[in-house]
Design a protein around this motif. Sequence first.
Motif, PDB file in Angstrom:
ATOM      1  N   ALA A 252       7.422  -8.759 -15.207  1.00  0.00           N
ATOM      2  CA  ALA A 252       6.651  -9.584 -16.086  1.00  0.00           C
ATOM      3  C   ALA A 252       5.636  -8.895 -16.982  1.00  0.00           C
ATOM      4  CB  ALA A 252       5.545 -10.229 -14.801  1.00  0.00           C
TER       5      ALA A 252
ATOM      6  N   ARG B 230       5.543  -9.694 -21.080  1.00  0.00           N
ATOM      7  CA  ARG B 230       4.336  -9.889 -21.677  1.00  0.00           C
ATOM      8  C   ARG B 230       4.075  -8.923 -22.966  1.00  0.00           C
ATOM      9  NH1 ARG B 230       0.262 -13.891 -21.270  1.00  0.00           N
ATOM     10  NH2 ARG B 230      -1.419 -13.326 -22.929  1.00  0.00           N
TER      11      ARG B 230
ATOM     12  N   THR C 268       8.576 -17.459 -15.111  1.00  0.00           N
ATOM     13  CA  THR C 268       7.747 -16.613 -13.952  1.00  0.00           C
ATOM     14  C   THR C 268       8.580 -16.519 -12.734  1.00  0.00           C
ATOM     15  OG1 THR C 268       5.726 -17.705 -15.356  1.00  0.00           O
ATOM     16  CG2 THR C 268       5.604 -16.705 -13.014  1.00  0.00           C
TER      17      THR C 268
ATOM     18  N   LEU D 175      11.226 -13.916 -13.097  1.00  0.00           N
ATOM     19  CA  LEU D 175      10.668 -12.516 -13.120  1.00  0.00           C
ATOM     20  C   LEU D 175      10.067 -11.879 -11.920  1.00  0.00           C
ATOM     21  CD1 LEU D 175       9.182 -12.837 -16.622  1.00  0.00           C
ATOM     22  CD2 LEU D 175      11.071 -11.601 -16.015  1.00  0.00           C
ATOM     23  N   SER D 176       9.493 -12.886 -11.017  1.00  0.00           N
ATOM     24  CA  SER D 176       8.843 -12.537  -9.861  1.00  0.00           C
ATOM     25  C   SER D 176       9.665 -12.053  -8.656  1.00  0.00           C
ATOM     26  CB  SER D 176       7.904 -13.382  -9.259  1.00  0.00           C
ATOM     27  OG  SER D 176       8.518 -14.671  -9.117  1.00  0.00           O
TER      28      SER D 176
ATOM     29  N   ASP E 237       2.343 -12.664 -11.093  1.00  0.00           N
ATOM     30  CA  ASP E 237       2.976 -12.992 -12.189  1.00  0.00           C
ATOM     31  C   ASP E 237       2.559 -14.025 -13.006  1.00  0.00           C
ATOM     32  OD1 ASP E 237       4.565 -10.747 -11.740  1.00  0.00           O
ATOM     33  OD2 ASP E 237       6.312 -11.498 -11.723  1.00  0.00           O
TER      34      ASP E 237
ATOM     35  N   LEU F 214       1.298 -14.189 -16.805  1.00  0.00           N
ATOM     36  CA  LEU F 214       2.305 -14.951 -17.903  1.00  0.00           C
ATOM     37  C   LEU F 214       1.563 -16.407 -17.950  1.00  0.00           C
ATOM     38  CD1 LEU F 214       5.798 -13.802 -16.351  1.00  0.00           C
ATOM     39  CD2 LEU F 214       4.800 -12.905 -18.321  1.00  0.00           C
TER      40      LEU F 214
END
Length: 282
Positions: A62, A66, A84, A87-88, A156, A160
Amino acid sequence: MSIVTEPRPASGGPAAKPKPNYRVTGRRVLRSESTKLWSLRSTWITLGLGLLFLVAFGIIAAARYRSSLNSGRQLDPDFADATTLSLSLFGVPLAQLALGVLGVLVTAGEYSTGMIRSTLAAVPRRLPVLWSKAAVYGVVALALALVGGFATFLVDSAILHSTPTALTISDSGVVRSLLGATVYLALVGVIGVALGAMLRSVAGAISALVATLMLVPGLISLLPTAWHNAIQPYLPSEAGQAMYSLHQAPHTLSPGIGFLVFAGWTAIALAGAAWRLSRSDA
């Protein structure tokens, strides 16, 4: 006149007390396996690594996304469809290895040290040992994955919150996906327990686990497209991934069917372990 005398023990010492009659019950076997699990240093180390992989890699993914947005650089192709949630869960592939390896150690480790003989002497029926090991470790892996997955998603979400990938815990499918990842990691741990009991070798069971989850999908991709599309969705790794995917791609299973397929693979592994344990000497 008669004299009453008490019988004296043959040893000449005090009368021996009757030994307590201990019964082997399911609850006691579970308690025994729980004690053995938490008494090993490898348990704490490997669980810590599994949690670290799950949380750290999810947060790093994450933060990298960003950073790419803030710098104005072109996004990495791997992040093209990122959310999200995805990515998590970036650390799931590594976390599954840590939890699977510890599952192998729970059973195969006793064969390598010879402790399995004492275990089976205390529980002669054998199969309750396997069920208890799988249940105890499955619950531990489930709890770790649940805490790690939800904690990573919440962190995250804060990182995000204003990006195109932003999702919140209340968005459709998010909780279902996080729970799917939790159950998947727990079942990977149970498969590790089953492989350890079936192969009775730490190295052999870990090799089988890695091959099943990581090598076989790559080999299947070499098949003709029609065969690949027909076989790949039913592989353990692909069925597991379907359990926690937010959106289903073509030629993939739905979350519910993915869970049933992966649960079926878990049942097959446990059945093989039960057969080997009941038929072979320790």
